[in-house]
Write a protein that holds these residues in place. Structure first.
Motif, mmCIF file in Angstrom:
data_model
loop_
_atom_site.group_PDB
_atom_site.id
_atom_site.type_symbol
_atom_site.label_atom_id
_atom_site.label_comp_id
_atom_site.label_asym_id
_atom_site.label_seq_id
_atom_site.Cartn_x
_atom_site.Cartn_y
_atom_site.Cartn_z
ATOM 1 N N GLN A 179 0.825 -1.207 0.000
ATOM 2 C CA GLN A 179 0.000 0.000 0.000
ATOM 3 C C GLN A 179 0.859 1.257 0.000
ATOM 4 O OE1 GLN A 179 -2.764 -1.747 -0.984
ATOM 5 N NE2 GLN A 179 -3.790 -0.010 -0.041
ATOM 6 N N TYR A 180 1.966 1.222 0.712
ATOM 7 C CA TYR A 180 2.840 2.396 0.731
ATOM 8 C C TYR A 180 3.599 2.528 -0.586
ATOM 9 C CZ TYR A 180 5.766 6.062 2.664
ATOM 10 O OH TYR A 180 6.369 7.263 2.894
ATOM 11 N N GLY A 212 10.603 4.995 4.344
ATOM 12 C CA GLY A 212 10.993 5.021 5.752
ATOM 13 C C GLY A 212 9.839 4.896 6.729
ATOM 14 N N PRO A 213 8.746 5.675 6.583
ATOM 15 C CA PRO A 213 7.629 5.540 7.527
ATOM 16 C C PRO A 213 6.998 4.157 7.531
ATOM 17 C CG PRO A 213 7.479 7.606 6.331
ATOM 18 C CD PRO A 213 8.578 6.826 5.686
ATOM 19 N N ALA A 214 6.838 3.542 6.345
ATOM 20 C CA ALA A 214 6.240 2.208 6.293
ATOM 21 C C ALA A 214 7.164 1.172 6.911
ATOM 22 C CB ALA A 214 5.919 1.836 4.839
ATOM 23 N N VAL A 215 8.461 1.275 6.647
ATOM 24 C CA VAL A 215 9.434 0.345 7.240
ATOM 25 C C VAL A 215 9.442 0.489 8.757
ATOM 26 C CG1 VAL A 215 11.883 -0.238 7.402
ATOM 27 C CG2 VAL A 215 10.855 0.219 5.167
ATOM 28 N N ALA A 216 9.405 1.751 9.243
ATOM 29 C CA ALA A 216 9.390 1.972 10.687
ATOM 30 C C ALA A 216 8.124 1.413 11.320
ATOM 31 C CB ALA A 216 9.516 3.468 10.979
ATOM 32 N N THR A 217 6.992 1.572 10.641
ATOM 33 C CA THR A 217 5.733 1.034 11.164
ATOM 34 C C THR A 217 5.764 -0.479 11.245
ATOM 35 O OG1 THR A 217 4.522 2.908 10.233
ATOM 36 C CG2 THR A 217 3.245 0.948 10.794
ATOM 37 N N GLN A 287 2.974 8.422 10.824
ATOM 38 C CA GLN A 287 3.085 8.807 9.417
ATOM 39 C C GLN A 287 2.889 7.620 8.496
ATOM 40 O OE1 GLN A 287 6.761 10.756 8.488
ATOM 41 N NE2 GLN A 287 6.242 11.078 6.333
ATOM 42 N N GLY A 288 3.461 6.475 8.867
ATOM 43 C CA GLY A 288 3.313 5.290 8.036
ATOM 44 C C GLY A 288 1.889 4.793 7.980
ATOM 45 N N ILE A 289 1.178 4.802 9.110
ATOM 46 C CA ILE A 289 -0.206 4.362 9.130
ATOM 47 C C ILE A 289 -1.084 5.345 8.341
ATOM 48 C CG2 ILE A 289 -2.231 4.073 10.610
ATOM 49 C CD1 ILE A 289 -0.340 1.728 10.704
ATOM 50 N N ALA A 290 -0.791 6.655 8.456
ATOM 51 C CA ALA A 290 -1.618 7.661 7.796
ATOM 52 C C ALA A 290 -1.465 7.625 6.281
ATOM 53 C CB ALA A 290 -1.247 9.055 8.313
ATOM 54 N N THR A 291 -0.299 7.244 5.779
ATOM 55 C CA THR A 291 -0.058 7.283 4.340
ATOM 56 C C THR A 291 -0.075 5.916 3.688
ATOM 57 O OG1 THR A 291 2.342 7.194 4.747
ATOM 58 C CG2 THR A 291 1.329 9.374 4.524
ATOM 59 N N ALA A 292 -0.304 4.846 4.452
ATOM 60 C CA ALA A 292 -0.274 3.495 3.875
ATOM 61 C C ALA A 292 -1.395 3.269 2.878
ATOM 62 C CB ALA A 292 -0.335 2.438 4.978
ATOM 63 N N GLY A 293 -2.493 4.002 3.020
ATOM 64 C CA GLY A 293 -3.610 3.798 2.104
ATOM 65 C C GLY A 293 -3.612 4.730 0.925
ATOM 66 N N LEU A 294 -2.616 5.624 0.806
ATOM 67 C CA LEU A 294 -2.570 6.565 -0.301
ATOM 68 C C LEU A 294 -1.997 5.913 -1.541
ATOM 69 C CD1 LEU A 294 -1.290 9.767 1.521
ATOM 70 C CD2 LEU A 294 -3.635 9.138 0.990
ATOM 71 N N LYS A 295 -2.432 6.340 -2.691
ATOM 72 C CA LYS A 295 -1.911 5.843 -3.954
ATOM 73 C C LYS A 295 -1.509 7.023 -4.807
ATOM 74 C CE LYS A 295 -4.697 1.622 -4.050
ATOM 75 N NZ LYS A 295 -5.630 0.794 -4.827
ATOM 76 N N GLY A 296 -0.365 6.878 -5.461
ATOM 77 C CA GLY A 296 0.112 7.971 -6.293
ATOM 78 C C GLY A 296 -0.628 8.046 -7.609
#
Length: 296
Positions: A179-180, A212-217, A287-296
């Motif tokens: 997702q990230y 980085g945020p997704a890996v940290a999460t 940050q990772g949880i908030a942006t995990a559902g975003l798609k470019g």
């Protein structure tokens, strides 16, 4: 000819603009929200505060009525006695080895598999991904026995390798990283391919550093779950010298069920690493949880 108007004595200047009532209501609502959040945070932290203070009390003070919130006197020796009466060093070492190893392997395999599902095109990709993610809904208890038989036959039972073999791959980790990855522009990968980079190099040099945020999460969640895991080590780790801290504390409670202060001390030691890791990585976690559902 200009006319000059003089203010008559006793008259007041033009009234100031009235304050917007909606602004006052918004301010009151925000204050009420902050107060509610502070009360909720205090309620959540209260058991942890009681556990920490109880670890510094005598046994008679832990469950005294009325509750004695602050220890008097402060018994610092509890944090020395727990290491003498229990094999805490071995339990912490084993738990740390498993937590770090499982976390590293899940981040490695999850991020690499997520790159294939998000950035590569191959037949049946979406079906395979949905099938793999659907395994999250299957409870571990449903396949626990055949899994134990399989690991026993290959000689991994009663070793730390059994836990590593069970938790090297994580469908949730693949889902989170995929997702990230989809929020990273595809143009970066296309430009890298034009420059001659392999898919592995694109993942390692471009996609992974931007995640980085997704890996940290994923690191935080995996470390916490592995550190707190009780059922898996209980089934596979039977020798005392390979116990984790959760099994060790359960054995300690059974053996010293009247040593309330030492039980609280052991609980604080088991919770402290998780609290420190979360405090250090909470910004990346949110940050990772908030942006995990975003798609470019």
């Amino acid at each position: 000819m200009a006319t000059v108007t003089l203010d008559r004595p006793g008259t007041s200047p033009a009234p100031a603009l009235r304050q917007d009532p909606r602004r006052g209501r918004k301010l009151a609502a925000r204050i009420a929200l902050y107060v509610a959040m502070i009360i909720a945070a205090a309620a959540i932290m209260l058991p942890f505060f009681w556990m920490v203070t109880s670890s510094l009390k005598t046994n008679n003070q832990v469950f005294s009525v009325p509750i004695q919130w602050l220890p008097d006197p402060v018994v610092w020796r509890n944090y020395l006695d727990i290491w003498a009466k229990a094999d805490m060093l071995t339990w912490v070492k084993n738990t740390l080895i498993l937590s770090v190893s499982v976390t590293f392997l899940q981040v490695l395999t999850g991020s690499f598999a997520a790159y294939g599902f998000s950035k590569l095109r191959f037949p049946g990709r979406d079906v395979l991904f949905l099938t793999y993610v659907a395994t999250i809904a299957v409870p571990w208890q449903a396949y626990m026995i055949p899994q134990f038989i399989m690991l026993s036959k290959v000689g991994l039972s009663n070793t730390l390798w059994s836990i590593l073999a069970l938790q090297t791959f994580s469908a949730f980790g693949v889902f989170l990283m995929k997702q990230y990855y989809e929020s990273i522009p595809e143009e970066l990968s296309e430009a890298a391919r034009i420059d001659g980079l392999s898919e592995y190099s694109i993942w390692r040099k471009i996609v992974l550093p931007l995640s980085g945020p997704a890996v940290a999460t994923l690191t935080l969640l995996t470390f916490v779950n592995t550190w707190n895991d009780y059922l898996g080590p209980l089934i596979y780790l039977r020798d005392r010298d390979i116990w984790t801290i959760q099994i060790g504390l359960k054995s300690f409670v059974s053996q010293y069920n009247a040593e309330y202060a030492l039980i609280m001390t052991g609980s604080v030691i088991s919770v402290l690493p998780i609290a420190l890791i979360f405090m250090l990585g909470q910004r990346y976690f949110v940050q990772g949880i908030a942006t995990a559902g975003l798609k470019g």
